[in-house]
Design a protein around this motif. Structure first.
Motif, short mmCIF file in Angstrom:
data_model
loop_
_atom_site.label_atom_id
_atom_site.label_comp_id
_atom_site.label_asym_id
_atom_site.label_seq_id
_atom_site.Cartn_x
_atom_site.Cartn_y
_atom_site.Cartn_z
N THR A 121 0.83 -1.21 0.00
CA THR A 121 0.00 0.00 0.00
C THR A 121 0.86 1.25 0.00
O THR A 121 0.58 2.22 -0.72
CB THR A 121 -0.92 0.01 1.24
OG1 THR A 121 -1.71 -1.18 1.24
CG2 THR A 121 -1.83 1.21 1.23
N ALA A 122 1.92 1.24 0.80
CA ALA A 122 2.82 2.39 0.86
C ALA A 122 3.49 2.65 -0.49
O ALA A 122 3.62 3.80 -0.93
CB ALA A 122 3.89 2.16 1.94
N ALA A 123 3.88 1.58 -1.17
CA ALA A 123 4.48 1.72 -2.50
C ALA A 123 3.46 2.24 -3.51
O ALA A 123 3.78 3.06 -4.38
CB ALA A 123 5.06 0.39 -2.96
N ASN A 124 2.22 1.76 -3.39
CA ASN A 124 1.16 2.21 -4.31
C ASN A 124 0.95 3.71 -4.23
O ASN A 124 0.99 4.41 -5.25
CB ASN A 124 -0.17 1.51 -3.98
CG ASN A 124 -0.13 0.01 -4.21
OD1 ASN A 124 0.70 -0.50 -4.95
ND2 ASN A 124 -1.04 -0.70 -3.58
N VAL A 125 0.71 4.21 -3.01
CA VAL A 125 0.34 5.62 -2.86
C VAL A 125 1.53 6.55 -3.13
O VAL A 125 1.36 7.66 -3.64
CB VAL A 125 -0.25 5.90 -1.46
CG1 VAL A 125 -1.49 5.06 -1.23
CG2 VAL A 125 0.76 5.66 -0.36
N THR A 126 2.73 6.10 -2.81
CA THR A 126 3.91 6.93 -3.07
C THR A 126 4.15 7.03 -4.58
O THR A 126 4.52 8.10 -5.09
CB THR A 126 5.16 6.35 -2.37
OG1 THR A 126 4.86 6.15 -0.98
CG2 THR A 126 6.33 7.30 -2.49
N GLY A 127 3.91 5.93 -5.29
CA GLY A 127 4.03 5.96 -6.75
C GLY A 127 3.01 6.86 -7.41
O GLY A 127 3.24 7.36 -8.53
N ASP A 128 1.87 7.08 -6.74
CA ASP A 128 0.85 7.98 -7.29
C ASP A 128 1.42 9.38 -7.51
O ASP A 128 1.02 10.09 -8.45
CB ASP A 128 -0.35 8.08 -6.34
CG ASP A 128 -1.08 6.75 -6.18
OD1 ASP A 128 -0.83 5.84 -6.99
OD2 ASP A 128 -1.89 6.64 -5.23
N GLY A 129 2.34 9.78 -6.65
CA GLY A 129 2.95 11.11 -6.79
C GLY A 129 3.74 11.23 -8.08
O GLY A 129 3.77 12.30 -8.71
N ALA A 130 4.41 10.15 -8.50
CA ALA A 130 5.17 10.18 -9.75
C ALA A 130 4.22 10.30 -10.95
O ALA A 130 4.50 11.02 -11.92
CB ALA A 130 6.01 8.90 -9.87
N ILE A 131 3.09 9.60 -10.89
CA ILE A 131 2.10 9.70 -11.97
C ILE A 131 1.53 11.11 -12.04
O ILE A 131 1.34 11.67 -13.13
CB ILE A 131 0.97 8.67 -11.76
CG1 ILE A 131 1.54 7.25 -11.87
CG2 ILE A 131 -0.17 8.88 -12.76
CD1 ILE A 131 0.54 6.15 -11.60
N ALA A 132 1.30 11.73 -10.88
CA ALA A 132 0.79 13.10 -10.84
C ALA A 132 1.78 14.07 -11.49
O ALA A 132 1.37 15.01 -12.19
CB ALA A 132 0.51 13.52 -9.40
N MET A 133 3.07 13.83 -11.28
CA MET A 133 4.08 14.69 -11.91
C MET A 133 4.00 14.61 -13.43
O MET A 133 4.05 15.63 -14.13
CB MET A 133 5.49 14.26 -11.45
CG MET A 133 5.81 14.58 -10.00
SD MET A 133 7.35 13.78 -9.42
CE MET A 133 8.56 14.56 -10.52
#
Length: 403
Positions: free
Chosen positions: A369-381
């Motif tokens: 879960t932690a990896a999922n949500v942190t990766g969301d930030g890269a997609i947002a960029m």
């Protein structure tokens, strides 16, 4: 209060069940083991019956909901999220084939009592529970109806599927989740009494470490790619997302982490409209960390149980799992619950192997879960870069037309 919350946590109860199963297996009499073998057989058959219904009830409205989403960047965001999830699975698949022959050498797994000696634990009785339809039928039906609802815009049918989703989630919370710890206890009790426990624990400890390391490496890779596309410092951007990572690590919930993820994303200079759109959406559809864990654990079992899985079957499993996991946020235990049907139908897992997957996955659920949500930030960029470029291009065209 904290102790009460801890005791209500599914993760806590699963860990206690594993420990008790290991300890009790050392001295439990045969009749006790057979009682739990009977219980596990009944619950496994119920899961086999219920999982196709679960897949249909959760995936159909999820696909329809995506299709009803507003904003022209929906398709782009969904495509990037799905691509990230699939790439994570493919990398884990390659890593498993590369490392497991050495890392898991000499470690075997036998969960089917018919494959052990005559003295192994067997249930007192069994009750067959035939599913209403096959897992693949459920997946195809949910996909077809979900896509159709986005085209027809049927509010009535959409409301029906959403109500069915609520009913199924209620069954999960009210029946499946309370029983899961007993199921896991019975699984580890059986492994210990059948003499297969040491090999399993040793192998899964290695895979756990590998899964944690790979999720961290994949996060760095995601931000390096996002940094290359956007021209931003990837390590600074990743550092700004650390609060979201540790919040998800503590809560094991993508939804509960959304406010922290939003705040962390805004620190990376992402526009508020893009962050407000991408972060909640990706909390549902971007599951790269979960995919890594599932793939590594699934192929560890494949290797240890000496299952004959072709490359095409393995790849098909990953691509289908990427679609099915959009239903994961609505299910406790998330991705492994919706994956259980594929594990049995495509990969040939028996009930014991599925139980082992559930236990292993939930034991480190928060890491994925932690990896999922942190990766969301890269997609947002990335989305913010494309959306910003499009906006700038439109403004330039308007200025030229005015001139």
């Amino acid at each position: 209060m904290n102790l009460k919350k801890l005791s209500e946590s599914l993760l806590f109860r699963i860990i206690v069940a594993i420990i008790l199963g290991v300890v009790v297996s050392q001295f439990a009499p045969e009749w006790f083991g057979r009682v739990f073998a009977t219980f596990n057989g009944l619950f496994s058959n119920f899961l086999n019956f219920f999982i196709p219904v679960l897949i249909f009830a959760l995936i159909a409205p999820s696909i329809a909901g995506l299709g009803r989403g507003a904003g022209k960047w929906l398709g782009v965001t969904a495509g990037i999220a799905y691509g990230s999830t699939i790439v994570a699975g493919l990398l884990a698949y390659v890593l498993a084939h590369w490392l497991y022959p050495t890392m898991l050498s000499g470690q075997d797994l036998i969960t089917n009592v018919s494959d052990i000696d005559e003295g192994a634990l067997t249930p007192y009785f069994e009750v067959e529970m035939a599913p209403p339809f096959e897992v693949m039928t459920a997946l195809l039906l949910s996909f077809c109806i979900g896509v159709a609802m986005t085209t027809v815009k049927s509010d009535t049918l959409y409301a029906v599927t959403k109500e069915l989703e609520s009913v199924v989630v209620k069954v999960i919370w009210g029946f499946v989740v309370p029983i899961l710890p007993f199921y896991i206890f019975g699984m580890f009790l059986g492994l210990g009494m059948n003499g297969n426990l040491g090999s399993v624990l040793s192998a899964f400890a290695k895979v756990l470490i590998l899964a944690v390391v790979m999720t961290l490496v994949y996060l760095v890779l995601q931000y390096i790619i996002a940094g290359a596309i956007t021209g931003k410092n990837p390590f600074k951007a990743l550092r700004n997302m650390v609060p979201a990572y540790f919040t998800a690590l503590g809560t094991s919930s993508s939804a509960a982490t959304i406010p922290v993820s939003m705040e962390s994303t805004l620190k990376n200079g992402i526009s508020k409209p893009v962050a407000s759109f991408v972060i909640p959406l990706c909390a549902t559809i971007h599951l790269s960390g979960s995919m890594i864990k599932l793939t590594l654990y699934a192929f560890a079992i494949v290797y240890m149980a000496n299952l004959d899985i072709s490359t095409s079957t393995g790849l098909g499993f990953i691509f289908l799992l990427g679609i099915m996991m959009i239903a994961a946020p609505g299910v406790p235990g998330g991705a492994v619950m919706v994956a259980a049907g594929l594990l049995a139908d495509m990969m040939g897992f028996d009930d014991g192997m599925v139980a082992l997957m559930i236990a292993a996955y939930i034991a480190i659920d928060s890491v994925g879960t932690a990896a999922n949500v942190t990766g969301d930030g890269a997609i947002a960029m990335i989305v913010d870069k494309f959306a910003g470029s499009k906006k700038d291009h439109t403004e330039e065209e308007s200025a030229e037309a005015t001139a």
